[in-house]
Design an enzyme around this catalytic site. Structure first.
Site, mmCIF file in Angstrom:
data_model
loop_
_atom_site.group_PDB
_atom_site.id
_atom_site.type_symbol
_atom_site.label_atom_id
_atom_site.label_comp_id
_atom_site.label_asym_id
_atom_site.label_seq_id
_atom_site.Cartn_x
_atom_site.Cartn_y
_atom_site.Cartn_z
ATOM 1 C CB CYS A 89 57.070 53.763 87.788
ATOM 2 S SG CYS A 89 56.863 55.537 88.212
ATOM 3 C CG HIS B 214 53.252 55.147 86.094
ATOM 4 N ND1 HIS B 214 53.482 54.492 86.962
ATOM 5 C CD2 HIS B 214 53.180 54.576 84.944
ATOM 6 C CE1 HIS B 214 53.945 53.266 86.645
ATOM 7 N NE2 HIS B 214 53.611 53.123 85.264
ATOM 8 C CG HIS C 186 54.511 50.241 83.330
ATOM 9 N ND1 HIS C 186 53.395 50.645 83.853
ATOM 10 C CD2 HIS C 186 53.807 49.019 82.604
ATOM 11 C CE1 HIS C 186 52.340 49.934 83.760
ATOM 12 N NE2 HIS C 186 52.447 48.922 82.869
#
Length: 343
Positions: free
Chosen positions: A259, A307, A319
């Site tokens: 990520c 994240h 993402h």
């Protein structure tokens, strides 16, 4: 990253997920053929419980990946600094050799004249400790000018400090490599357990984790607003172009990403150097309310900032969701938002 993998109906709360995570080993074992310790005899694990455990394992794997990324980045920095220090040592040794060579020439001239001062012979000793301990004697002896003596002493001390710095960096590099290996093992353990548990899910439930990008494989969804700057626009184009590429833990492109690696790579295409981890990226610019988000802003998730995605407008982010999936679009509110950062 668990929430964005759930079906359309609401999933368990964060506190419920923490409870599941604390019992991950028992639940995983149950899904592989044994009932949890607190289950009634003959009880079976439901698909929903299995999904919750997989979500938790993916969350833990992502957190371990962030630690792996941070340790790897630290090791890279240490290697670069150690190389610079070693270059400095080589240059310092060369300079000291030149200074000592000049002193040797003076000694040779005295020898040819029929005498060499004992204090000059001491100065030419190869033992730096002996030299530094007795250098004051040379100053008093008057064999050399005070300026020449100070240069030799300073060069010797600078070289000793550089060698000490190199030794310290080498020790820290060894510790950092140990951390990298430990975090790598943690990631692999979580992913192996999640994969085994996924195999126990019904085909329809497993498809939730195997689905392709929400773009549906067709054209890219339109931006909801224009980026706030040219560099944000370039990063947005790079991130959109990465849709469909695989999640690879510890990778920052161009063929695979985790990520934070995707964010770092996308902004690198715009000439902007972002830090490596999502925890650091949240402070890589000015934090703004979600209501003011525009394409190119970084959306950081969960209280641990574990994240990160890039806002694309129209309530969507791009993402790298989790291992085994591909870079894709998802709703911006797919999980609890920690902060929004404008780079």
């Amino acid at each position: 990253m668990a929430s964005h993998r759930r079906p359309t109906q609401p999933g368990p709360t964060r506190s419920a997920r923490v409870t599941v995570l604390s019992a991950a080993l028992a639940t995983a074992a149950a899904a592989l053929g044994a009932a949890p310790a607190d289950a009634e005899p003959g009880a079976t694990v439901t698909p929903r419980a299995a999904r919750s455990t997989v979500d938790g394992l993916f969350d833990q794997a992502e957190q371990a990946t962030e630690l792996y990324d941070r340790a790897t980045e630290r090791a890279d920095l240490l290697r670069a600094r150690l190389a610079r220090t070693q270059d400095g040592i080589a240059r310092g040794q060369q300079r000291l050799n030149l200074l000592r060579g000049a002193l040797g020439a003076l000694a040779g001239a005295q020898y040819r004249a029929g005498a060499i001062d004992p204090s000059l012979a001491l100065l030419l000793s190869s033992d730096p400790d002996t030299y530094l301990d007795r250098a004051a004697t040379l100053e008093q002896a008057g064999v050399l000018q005070a300026g020449d003596l100070r240069q030799v002493r300073q060069a010797q001390r600078a070289l000793a400090q550089q060698r000490a710095d190199a030794h310290h960096d080498l020790d820290e590099l060894r510790r950092s490599r140990t951390q990298v290996a430990r975090h790598k093992r943690a990631v692999q353990e979580k992913l192996d357990r999640a994969r085994k548990l996924l195999k126990t899910l019904p085909t329809a439930q497993r498809a939730v984790y195997d689905r392709a990008s929400r773009s549906g494989g067709g054209g890219l969804p339109p931006l909801g607003a224009l980026p706030v700057s040219g560099r944000a626009a370039a990063a947005v184009l790079a991130a959109r172009g990465a849709v469909g590429r695989p999640y690879v833990w510890g990778a920052n492109g161009p063929h695979g990403f985790d990520c934070s690696g995707l964010m770092q790579w996308a902004y690198a295409q715009a000439g902007v150097a972002l830090p490596r981890t999502s925890q650091e990226q949240r402070y890589a610019g000015r934090q703004i309310p979600l209501s003011q988000a525009r394409p190119g802003d970084l959306v950081v998730y969960r209280s641990d900032a574990g994240h990160v995605g890039m806002y694309m407008g129209n309530g969507q982010v791009v993402h790298a969701p989790y291992p085994g999936a591909r870079v894709r679009y998802d709703p911006v509110d797919m999980m609890p938002i920690s902060s929004v950062t404008r780079v």
